[in-house]
Design an enzyme around this catalytic site. Structure first.
Site, PDB file in Angstrom:
ATOM      1  N   TYR A 167      12.441  16.407 -19.456  1.00  0.00           N
ATOM      2  CA  TYR A 167      11.312  16.645 -18.554  1.00  0.00           C
ATOM      3  C   TYR A 167      11.776  17.439 -17.327  1.00  0.00           C
ATOM      4  CZ  TYR A 167       7.346  15.921 -15.452  1.00  0.00           C
ATOM      5  OH  TYR A 167       6.279  16.129 -14.620  1.00  0.00           O
TER       6      TYR A 167
ATOM      7  N   HIS B  58       0.496  24.782  -8.115  1.00  0.00           N
ATOM      8  CA  HIS B  58       0.410  23.582  -7.300  1.00  0.00           C
ATOM      9  C   HIS B  58       0.171  23.883  -5.819  1.00  0.00           C
ATOM     10  CE1 HIS B  58       1.645  21.711 -10.952  1.00  0.00           C
ATOM     11  NE2 HIS B  58       1.836  20.520 -10.417  1.00  0.00           N
TER      12      HIS B  58
ATOM     13  N   ASN C 131       8.380  17.579  -5.543  1.00  0.00           N
ATOM     14  CA  ASN C 131       8.167  16.214  -6.023  1.00  0.00           C
ATOM     15  C   ASN C 131       8.739  15.195  -5.047  1.00  0.00           C
ATOM     16  OD1 ASN C 131       7.383  14.192  -7.714  1.00  0.00           O
ATOM     17  ND2 ASN C 131       8.521  14.924  -9.490  1.00  0.00           N
TER      18      ASN C 131
ATOM     19  N   ARG D 143      -5.103 -11.326  29.989  1.00  0.00           N
ATOM     20  CA  ARG D 143      -4.201 -12.436  29.707  1.00  0.00           C
ATOM     21  C   ARG D 143      -3.462 -12.272  28.378  1.00  0.00           C
ATOM     22  NH1 ARG D 143      -6.729 -17.946  28.369  1.00  0.00           N
ATOM     23  NH2 ARG D 143      -8.536 -16.854  29.222  1.00  0.00           N
TER      24      ARG D 143
ATOM     25  N   PHE E 123       8.761   8.676  -6.691  1.00  0.00           N
ATOM     26  CA  PHE E 123       7.918   9.604  -5.936  1.00  0.00           C
ATOM     27  C   PHE E 123       6.630   8.956  -5.437  1.00  0.00           C
ATOM     28  CE2 PHE E 123       7.285  10.008 -10.522  1.00  0.00           C
ATOM     29  CZ  PHE E 123       5.991   9.515 -10.619  1.00  0.00           C
TER      30      PHE E 123
ATOM     31  N   GLU F 261      -1.427  10.621 -14.262  1.00  0.00           N
ATOM     32  CA  GLU F 261      -1.157  10.127 -12.908  1.00  0.00           C
ATOM     33  C   GLU F 261      -2.374   9.297 -12.485  1.00  0.00           C
ATOM     34  OE1 GLU F 261      -0.227  13.740 -10.830  1.00  0.00           O
ATOM     35  OE2 GLU F 261       1.414  14.186 -12.209  1.00  0.00           O
TER      36      GLU F 261
END
Length: 512
Positions: A54, A84, A197, A286, A331, A417
């Site tokens: 990955y 992104h 990330n 107070r 992450f 996700e």
């Protein structure tokens, strides 16, 4: 602090502030350079492995099932950054983006991300050149980290997108890099993913907020002390033996500040005889140490979380110490998001009690003989009536900002996700809340100083008297109504410039 060395150890809050806010230079330590080079070899060895890995030879997120051939892997990383970088809205503040860049560099420096040394150095070069990528307000869900904000930063490193230079000019990234003798990075396996990330945006904002709140909570004790004097309150309730009955550290620190600030007050002494008919002060006076102290303890917890995050290597996948490339969930921004929300609650509470103290000074039924609204000629003049409205409007906003963002998960990436932290959103609202608290305290400061002047010939404590005297260099004392907005802003700037702490330190060595 002129230079910050970024290595495999944790950065401090002070170092982050120095780079983000004050433009300190950065350099990669020798141990960081060695670790980066070692982990890069792991990634390069895996790049030609027939087994998919990955971030190295696959797509991303819900597209991770596709194996990417060697010829397309550079394009894979560029496409990741470009796609992104999808933020929208107003530009994020320069100091936040600089903090984000520094914290991403800090993770790269651990050697756990597998990037090349020249890629990590590009981040240091960008910071040292004073080039700040344009990052937009909206786009991060706080899981897979702050993807969009970090992608906008990575976009600048590859020579695309826009940046601001040190003078604030908006420039194409390619032109800005060339003007500073910097070359765009050509991303290789895993590097695009490693650059986007992480939780660096939300963490950077947490660190900046902690720095500012440390000052503001001390200021809140000062403005409270001034108000207590102005309202003929007592300091007896802040005695250490009473505070020890409930041993919260923050409460003890706030009470200690109040005792030191009120020491030697002629106003407090004036009603310590049998002629005083007040049995006990209102809660907003107070219970100041209890409320301010709770915020201090909340901040201590948030600081502990921030320090752990500053010592972390947040990426997915990571190169482990023994040379494996492993997926993980580090992450996820939950630890940071939760304390960001927690701090917003405490900020709202401290502002709320300050507004209540201010309102009490203005009400002739409760202010122990002061003019209505502290007006020079009530009826003709309105005094600070609307200054309290301003406070009330801010406090109402702070209550809305205290609603947690971290419980508002929303799924993304085709349900891959499916649980996110919303930490970026929590951080953005905390920044607004911190600014709101500063403005609420500025109004209390302005009002309490006016009330203390109106108590003359009674004399306030030496510490609070110094604050009033210093404030009077920026804002004149009681008189008929004047244009009030500039005086409120002058009080805000007085706080920002450290005027309160500087004034008290002439009498009190240091506030807790």
């Amino acid at each position: 602090m002129n230079e910050v060395k970024v290595g495999i150890g944790a950065l401090s809050v002070g170092q982050v502030v120095a780079v983000a806010r004050h433009g300190a230079r950065v350099m990669l330590s020798a141990d960081a350079q060695n670790q980066i080079s070692r982990s890069r070899k792991v990634v390069e060895d895996l790049a030609h492995d027939t087994t998919p890995h990955y971030g190295v030879s696959t797509g991303f997120g819900a597209l991770a099932t596709r194996h990417i051939p060697v010829a397309l892997r550079a394009q894979l990383q560029r496409s990741l950054v470009r796609s992104h970088a999808a933020g929208t809205g107003a530009e994020v503040e320069c100091e936040v983006v600089r903090a984000l860049l520094l914290l991403r560099l800090s993770t790269l420096a651990t050697g756990r991300t597998g990037v090349r040394l020249e890629t990590a150095q590009a981040y240091a070069d960008l910071l040292n050149a004073g080039l700040t990528p344009v990052v937009r307000e909206y786009g991060s869900l706080g899981c897979s980290g702050d993807l969009a904000p970090l992608a906008h930063c990575a976009l600048a490193v590859i020579g695309e997108g826009e940046v601001r230079d040190s003078e604030g000019n908006l420039l194409p990234a390619a032109d800005a890099l060339a003007a500073h003798g910097l070359k765009p990075v050509e991303l290789q396996e895993k590097e695009g993913l490693a650059l986007i990330n992480g939780t660096d945006g939300m963490l950077g904002m947490l660190v900046l907020a902690l720095h500012d709140l440390g000052e503001l909570l001390s200021i809140a004790d000062v403005t409270a002390a001034m108000t207590i004097e102005a309202l003929l309150g007592t300091d007896a309730v802040f005695a250490s033996d009473l505070q020890d009955l409930r041993p919260h550290p923050g409460q003890a620190a706030s009470a200690a500040n109040l005792r030191r600030l009120l020491k030697g007050s002629g106003i407090v002494a004036s009603h310590r005889n049998g002629g005083c008919t007040i049995v006990q002060d209102a809660y907003s006076l107070r219970c100041t140490p209890q409320v301010h102290g709770t915020a201090r303890d909340t901040m201590s917890h948030a600081r502990a979380v921030a320090e752990r995050e500053l010592a972390s290597a947040v990426d997915n996948p990571v190169v482990t110490l023994d040379g494996r490339l492993e997926s993980n969930g580090n992450f996820h921004g939950a630890p940071v998001a939760a304390v960001l929300d927690f701090l917003a609650i405490s900020v709202a509470d401290v502002a709320s009690i300050a507004e209540r103290r201010t309102d009490r000074m203005l009400d002739p039924a409760r202010n122990q003989g002061l003019n209505a609204f502290l007006a020079a000629d009530p009826g003709v003049d309105s005094g600070h009536m609307i200054a309290q409205y301003t406070q009330a409007a801010i406090v109402s906003e702070l209550k809305r900002l205290a609603v947690p963002a971290s419980v508002d998960s929303i799924p993304s990436s085709a349900m891959q996700e499916d649980h996110v932290s919303m930490g970026w959103s929590a951080a953005r609202k905390l920044r607004r809340a911190v600014d709101g608290l500063r403005r609420v305290l500025a109004v209390e400061l302005l009002t309490a100083a006016r009330a203390l002047d109106m108590r003359s010939p009674l004399v306030p404590a030496p510490a609070t008297a110094c604050v009033v005297e210093e404030l009077r260099t920026a804002v004149h004392g009681p008189d008929s109504d004047r244009y009030l907005a500039p005086e409120i802003e002058a009080s805000v700037q007085f706080l920002l410039a450290g005027g309160v702490r500087a004034a008290t330190q002439t009498i009190v060595d240091s506030l807790l």
